[in-house]
Design an enzyme around this catalytic site. Sequence first.
Site, PDB file in Angstrom:
ATOM      1  N   ARG A  84       0.773  -1.205  -0.069  1.00  0.00           N
ATOM      2  CA  ARG A  84       0.075  -0.103  -0.028  1.00  0.00           C
ATOM      3  C   ARG A  84       0.840   1.219   0.018  1.00  0.00           C
ATOM      4  O   ARG A  84       0.492   2.329  -0.532  1.00  0.00           O
ATOM      5  CB  ARG A  84      -1.085   0.164   1.350  1.00  0.00           C
ATOM      6  N   LYS A 122     -20.262 -14.798   1.177  1.00  0.00           N
ATOM      7  CA  LYS A 122     -21.897 -14.776   1.242  1.00  0.00           C
ATOM      8  C   LYS A 122     -22.418 -14.004   0.031  1.00  0.00           C
ATOM      9  O   LYS A 122     -21.753 -13.219  -0.637  1.00  0.00           O
ATOM     10  CB  LYS A 122     -21.969 -13.656   2.371  1.00  0.00           C
ATOM     11  N   GLY A 178     -13.594  -3.660   0.269  1.00  0.00           N
ATOM     12  CA  GLY A 178     -15.035  -3.271   0.336  1.00  0.00           C
ATOM     13  C   GLY A 178     -15.215  -2.152  -0.720  1.00  0.00           C
ATOM     14  O   GLY A 178     -16.306  -2.023  -1.458  1.00  0.00           O
TER      15      GLY A 178
HETATM   16  P1  AMP Z   1     -15.120 -12.812   0.796  1.00  0.00           P
HETATM   17  O1  AMP Z   1     -14.634 -11.778   1.980  1.00  0.00           O
HETATM   18  O2  AMP Z   1     -16.810 -12.462   0.804  1.00  0.00           O
HETATM   19  O3  AMP Z   1     -14.620 -12.618  -0.426  1.00  0.00           O
HETATM   20  O4  AMP Z   1     -14.881 -14.204   1.401  1.00  0.00           O
HETATM   21  C1  AMP Z   1     -13.620 -14.474   1.399  1.00  0.00           C
HETATM   22  C2  AMP Z   1     -13.474 -15.796   2.587  1.00  0.00           C
HETATM   23  O5  AMP Z   1     -14.483 -16.838   2.384  1.00  0.00           O
HETATM   24  C3  AMP Z   1     -12.216 -16.367   2.560  1.00  0.00           C
HETATM   25  O6  AMP Z   1     -11.730 -16.063   3.795  1.00  0.00           O
HETATM   26  C4  AMP Z   1     -12.430 -17.749   2.172  1.00  0.00           C
HETATM   27  O7  AMP Z   1     -12.038 -18.548   3.136  1.00  0.00           O
HETATM   28  C5  AMP Z   1     -13.894 -18.005   2.781  1.00  0.00           C
HETATM   29  N1  AMP Z   1     -14.696 -19.078   1.844  1.00  0.00           N
HETATM   30  C6  AMP Z   1     -14.643 -19.055   0.488  1.00  0.00           C
HETATM   31  N2  AMP Z   1     -15.371 -20.498   0.286  1.00  0.00           N
HETATM   32  C7  AMP Z   1     -15.512 -20.970   1.594  1.00  0.00           C
HETATM   33  C8  AMP Z   1     -16.376 -22.156   1.740  1.00  0.00           C
HETATM   34  N3  AMP Z   1     -16.956 -23.090   0.896  1.00  0.00           N
HETATM   35  N4  AMP Z   1     -16.552 -22.307   3.050  1.00  0.00           N
HETATM   36  C9  AMP Z   1     -16.030 -21.529   3.951  1.00  0.00           C
HETATM   37  N5  AMP Z   1     -15.585 -20.531   3.746  1.00  0.00           N
HETATM   38  C10 AMP Z   1     -15.452 -20.156   2.558  1.00  0.00           C
END
Ligand code: AMP
Length: 418
Positions: free
Chosen positions: A40, A206, A398
């Site tokens: 950064r 999510k 974000g």
């Molecule tokens: P995000 O911040 O929504 O992009 O999510 C990223 C996080 O989702 C990472 O830390 C991944 O380890 C987690 N993740 C992705 N796929 C899975 C899964 N199938 N089960 C649990 N965690 C997951």
Amino acid sequence: MVKLTVNDLKVRGKRVFVRVDYNVPMEEKDGVMVINDATRIKETLPTLDLLISQGARIILAAHLGRPKGQREPAMSLRPVAAKLADMIHRPVAFVDDCLGEKVEKTVGLLKDGDILLLENVRYYKEEEENCPVFSADLAKLADVYVNDAFGAAHRAHASTVGVARVIAQRGGQCAVGLLMERELKFLGDELDKPARPFVVILGGAKVSDKIKVIDRLLEKADTILIGGAMAYTFKLAQGHQTGKSLIEPDRTGLALAAVAKAKQRGVQFLLPTDNVIATPVDSGRVNKKGRPIYDLQNPRVNTALDIPADAEGFDIGPATAQRYAEVIRGAKTILWNGPMGMFEDKRFAEGTNIVAKAVVDATQQNGAKSIIGGGDSVKALHQAGLGEQVTFMSTGGGASLEFLEGTELPGVAALGDK
Ligand code: AMP
């Protein structure tokens, strides 16, 4: 509206307030805070070099961590000043506050091309409140405002919005920095009229975090590939068993609506056809937060539509990864946000790694533009050793998500137009 950029400014002899994103990962080693990753800081050097060459008097402002209005010594920006001085090969002054008499005096001593880094703006709760008095006090320090902190541009805080507004009201110029300009170009203009096929890869935890992005990109993309835990909410919505996988049962309606919109618009919308699953077993241990730690036993490929009741999905399966890789290799524009599985654990990183390799191949061999939307996908690319081989990696997690949703970022809106 095209925003004023740092290239449009005349800054010789002027005091320029530059908001940067120096929220770098740090760790205590033998009683001192050490910076683990200076990316950064490096990303701001082009803007700083330009301002130095133009004879600006630079006042840098940033936040570090979440001190919530307290002077947390572990969240001081002092080590960042030292690191920046190393990287930019010139002295960087530091004051242990971001406003007040001491700061004003130091600013008064700055000569053309000098740099001062202020202490963590979040040591004051007024920063996150975007307090007008606090903003006016910060704005007293400068004649011109530059925002190069894309990673903080989705927050309407004093140093990202309030100060710009005060300086603009006084007739001062407010412009985007070079890093911010690149972010807006790649996440904005480049995706407005993409070379086709335009393939979007979305993963992560999510559906609720990504649904607005999915909805917006359904209007632009040719193909959307879904991975990560998010895929299990789609699976649930289609009437299948998801075992112990991370799901959002209250979002199945949104998932079905996305599938229907894809069909209606002729967008290819692919969901995993196989998964890597494991059986979580309570280890009897707890983590730092006192939550139970599960051992993920017997990782295996599941090709059935249903996931067994005692199992949890952690990655896309090999057939899905191959299918996704094939689609990605044919793309001319790629946007990737979110890992395909829990890639931090090697046993569940394969899907993400195969996708990462395909993104690099498309970039290097098919002339595709590959744009990585920040956060964990950037981490995953670095983990796979492929970080430098894509077209653009966003520095904002974000912020990049909100920008891709089509939301006007407050930190950009506050800046002047050309
Ligand atoms: P995000 O911040 O929504 O992009 O999510 C990223 C996080 O989702 C990472 O830390 C991944 O380890 C987690 N993740 C992705 N796929 C899975 C899964 N199938 N089960 C649990 N965690 C997951």
